[in-house]
Design an enzyme around this catalytic site. Structure first.
Site: not given
Length: 326
Positions: A131-132, A135, A202
């Site tokens: 997930h990071e 980003h 997100e």
């Protein structure tokens, strides 16, 4: 190009907001001073805000020698994402959480908490890191880091006006009323900007992160565990720097309701529902055996079964949080 345009518009909006607060406090002269400060902050934020955020969150670097399994997992996920391997940091706090920062994929960092490494299964940790990395690949980190810097500065500027009175009526036609407006409105405006920046990103990072790791339900499971623990655990570094809360995968501030107007994060149940829908469209087993990590159509990620990271000189946060080493 779209990300560059979006970041430029955000910088312009934050600069205008900063100048508006300066006007309410000090009139035209206050607005000009705020403009000069904002210009300096733009340059500083681009080059140094990631280092500042890591320092303010008491994140400590770890290298391949101190955490070989964790580093190997991050390297493989970064390869899956098609980006350089970011620097890796650990935050000493019992609260399971994580965030990414950096101005571009070539200068990025991922920070995970000791509570996250201790609480989650290896495939769930991998999903959070993915997930990071999403980003980072989407270049969200620069926008999120700059927003954190400006939001904190806007709040401080408003408090400065409260303590010093905003000058005389000649410099500021609104006088004390202008100062009061700045004190009340500026922090709310900063939070609204954070909210607008963070919520959509997100959802996008959840989707791309699930594709990077190959297990949507591992991320859904991780979010469930993080939500359950984060609401009961205080993250001291995050509480001291609330303007950076939107950078985390889950709101690190205690007493926050995810559905309220000023939440910087989407409702966790909605995020999990999106991941369940994604799992239904991917030809993988959405409920793999506990503790396993079997991504499909991506390079195999080592099942890092030992998350132990040696202490790095102090807790840097919650005094009770020293990770699995004691």
């Amino acid at each position: 190009m779209l990300n560059f345009l979006r970041t430029s518009l955000l910088l312009a909006a934050l600069t205008a907001l900063f100048m508006g607060v300066g006007y309410l406090i000090g009139g035209t002269s206050g607005m000009m001073i705020a403009f000069v400060v904002a210009a300096g902050m733009n340059l500083f934020s681009y080059w140094n805000s990631d280092k500042m955020v890591l320092r303010m969150q008491n994140a400590r670097p770890v290298d391949p020698r101190s955490a070989p399994d964790l580093h190997r997992m991050v390297e493989q996920l970064a390869q899956n994402a098609g980006i350089p391997t970011p620097a890796l940091y650990v935050i000493q706090t019992d609260q399971p959480n994580a965030f990414a920062t950096g101005r571009n994929p070539q200068n990025a960092a991922v920070a995970v908490s000791s509570g996250l490494l201790r609480t989650l299964q290896p495939n769930e940790v991998a999903a959070v890191v993915a997930h990071e990395l999403a980003h980072i690949r989407n270049r969200d980190t620069l926008t999120m880091t700059i927003t954190a810097t400006f939001a904190g500065a806007i709040s401080m500027l408003a408090q400065f006006g409260l303590f010093f009175g905003g000058g005389n009526s000649r410099d500021n036609p609104l006088g004390p009323i202008g100062v009061l407006i700045a004190v009340l409105v500026a922090p709310i405006a900063a939070v609204l900007v954070q909210m607008a920046v963070s919520r959509t990103r997100e959802y996008e990072a959840d989707k791309l992160g699930a594709e990077i790791c190959g297990e949507p339900m591992a991320l859904a499971s991780a979010l469930t565990k993080i939500a359950g623990h984060a609401r009961q655990t205080v993250n001291i570094a995050a509480e001291r720097n609330p303007a950076q809360a939107h950078m985390y995968i889950f709101n690190p501030l205690s007493g926050q309701r995810m559905d309220n107007l000023f939440s910087t994060h989407p409702n966790v149940e909605n995020r999990i529902a999106q991941l369940r829908q994604l799992a239904g469209t991917m030809t993988i087993d959405p409920t793999p055996p506990r503790g396993s990590y079997r991504p499909r159509e991506v390079n195999a990620v080592p099942n890092a079964g030992d998350w132990r990271v040696p202490p790095t000189g102090g807790t840097g946060g919650d005094t009770s949080s020293r990770g699995p080493w004691g």
